[in-house]
Scaffold this active site. Structure first.
Site, mmCIF file in Angstrom:
data_model
loop_
_atom_site.group_PDB
_atom_site.id
_atom_site.type_symbol
_atom_site.label_atom_id
_atom_site.label_comp_id
_atom_site.label_asym_id
_atom_site.label_seq_id
_atom_site.Cartn_x
_atom_site.Cartn_y
_atom_site.Cartn_z
ATOM 1 N N GLU A 164 0.872 -1.175 0.000
ATOM 2 C CA GLU A 164 0.000 0.000 0.000
ATOM 3 C C GLU A 164 0.906 1.221 0.000
ATOM 4 O O GLU A 164 1.781 1.353 0.863
ATOM 5 C CB GLU A 164 -0.895 0.023 1.237
ATOM 6 C CG GLU A 164 -1.918 -1.095 1.290
ATOM 7 C CD GLU A 164 -2.726 -1.079 2.574
ATOM 8 O OE1 GLU A 164 -2.530 -0.157 3.401
ATOM 9 O OE2 GLU A 164 -3.551 -1.987 2.772
ATOM 10 N N TYR A 197 -10.276 -4.721 3.885
ATOM 11 C CA TYR A 197 -9.347 -4.219 4.902
ATOM 12 C C TYR A 197 -10.153 -3.990 6.176
ATOM 13 O O TYR A 197 -10.974 -3.090 6.243
ATOM 14 C CB TYR A 197 -8.723 -2.920 4.406
ATOM 15 C CG TYR A 197 -7.603 -2.332 5.268
ATOM 16 C CD1 TYR A 197 -7.543 -2.506 6.642
ATOM 17 C CD2 TYR A 197 -6.603 -1.564 4.689
ATOM 18 C CE1 TYR A 197 -6.536 -1.961 7.408
ATOM 19 C CE2 TYR A 197 -5.581 -0.999 5.443
ATOM 20 C CZ TYR A 197 -5.556 -1.214 6.800
ATOM 21 O OH TYR A 197 -4.569 -0.664 7.564
ATOM 22 N N ASP A 201 -5.474 8.884 10.127
ATOM 23 C CA ASP A 201 -4.107 8.498 10.454
ATOM 24 C C ASP A 201 -3.640 9.104 11.776
ATOM 25 O O ASP A 201 -3.946 10.244 12.094
ATOM 26 C CB ASP A 201 -3.161 8.921 9.332
ATOM 27 C CG ASP A 201 -3.445 8.160 8.054
ATOM 28 O OD1 ASP A 201 -3.389 6.922 8.103
ATOM 29 O OD2 ASP A 201 -3.754 8.783 7.028
#
Length: 269
Positions: free
Chosen positions: A49, A175, A60
């Site tokens: 990725e 994911y 994040d």
């Protein structure tokens, strides 16, 4: 079959999980980042990725936020990220590469242009964190029509009523974000991961990769016994942040990748 389908099918035959590594394009700067990217397959990464730097990476944690800042200060942009993929593909045709990030840079670049350029560069799939299935027409549908997999995130708060809608347009792999929080946060318990994988398998035949909070070879091995893929990002990026030279950054990331790969590959022996 796409590269992602082929890779996961190959690993299923070998009875092992994939090591999925995340790094941010242009961190700490273009040349060192490209050296890391080129070195990952030989260091044991099964799927890569590659983060598209963005000023406001809302999903994040601190490590990847700082990686975005370093990359942007080095003038990394989407065009340079696609060029990085082209250079990676000159020497590596087998390893699937997925671009991960947010919709804003893609929208600014131009969706149709981005899809065409990504496909031409050798990108295999997309993870766009802030684009829910209600907006499939904006990117997911045209990307898949062009042959790019569109990988969805599912979380502990994605309930059974919501899952079919989220997974309906998914391809490549799923994911699963194992903790409710940002990248680099605490890790989930084995029991939680077991339950989550079992629930997801009731809804999809796609490979399931687990991420967020995986930092060590031992933890990666534990997850590799339960899922089809193990995603590691923040722990790798912290090696870049701690490095005093470009070579230390390259060696640090690839060294940890080798250790993680050993853990994943030995998990089901």
């Amino acid at each position: 079959m796409s590269r992602l389908q082929s890779r996961f099918a190959e690993l299923k035959e070998q009875n092992r999980a994939a090591l999925v590594t995340f790094v941010t394009a242009g961190d700490p700067h273009y040349d060192a980042s490209l050296a890391i990217l080129k070195g990952l397959p030989a260091a044991g990464a099964d799927v890569i990725e590659l983060g598209m730097p963005f000023t406001d990476p809302m999903a994040d944690g601190p490590a990847i936020q700082l990686a975005n800042i370093r990359a942007l200060e080095g003038k990394q942009n989407l065009a340079k990220t696609l060029q990085m993929v082209r250079e990676f593909r000159q020497g590596e045709q087998g390893t699937p590469l997925v671009l991960m990030g947010y919709f804003n840079p893609i929208h600014k670049y131009g969706v149709a242009r981005f899809i065409a350029d990504a496909k031409e560069a050798g990108v295999d799939g997309l993870i766009v964190v802030d684009l829910p299935p209600e907006h499939n027409a904006d990117l997911c549908d045209p990307a898949q029509a062009a042959g790019l997999d569109f990988i969805r995130l599912t979380t502990p708060t994605t309930d059974d009523a919501r899952l079919p809608k989220v997974l309906g347009g998914s391809s490549g792999f799923v994911y699963y974000v194992s903790v409710a929080g940002v990248t680099g946060a605490g890790s989930a318990t084995v029991e939680h991961v077991e339950q989550a994988v079992a629930r997801l398998r009731r809804h999809t035949d796609l490979p399931i990769s687990i991420g967020f909070g995986i930092r060590t070879p031992e933890h990666a091995a534990t997850i590799a016994r339960l899922a089809d893929g193990v995603v590691v990002g923040s722990a790798l990026i912290e090696r870049i942040a701690a490095a005093e030279t470009d070579q230390q950054a390259v060696d640090g990331v690839l060294g940890l990748c080798r250790q993680l790969a050993e853990g994943v590959r030995g998990a089901r022996c």
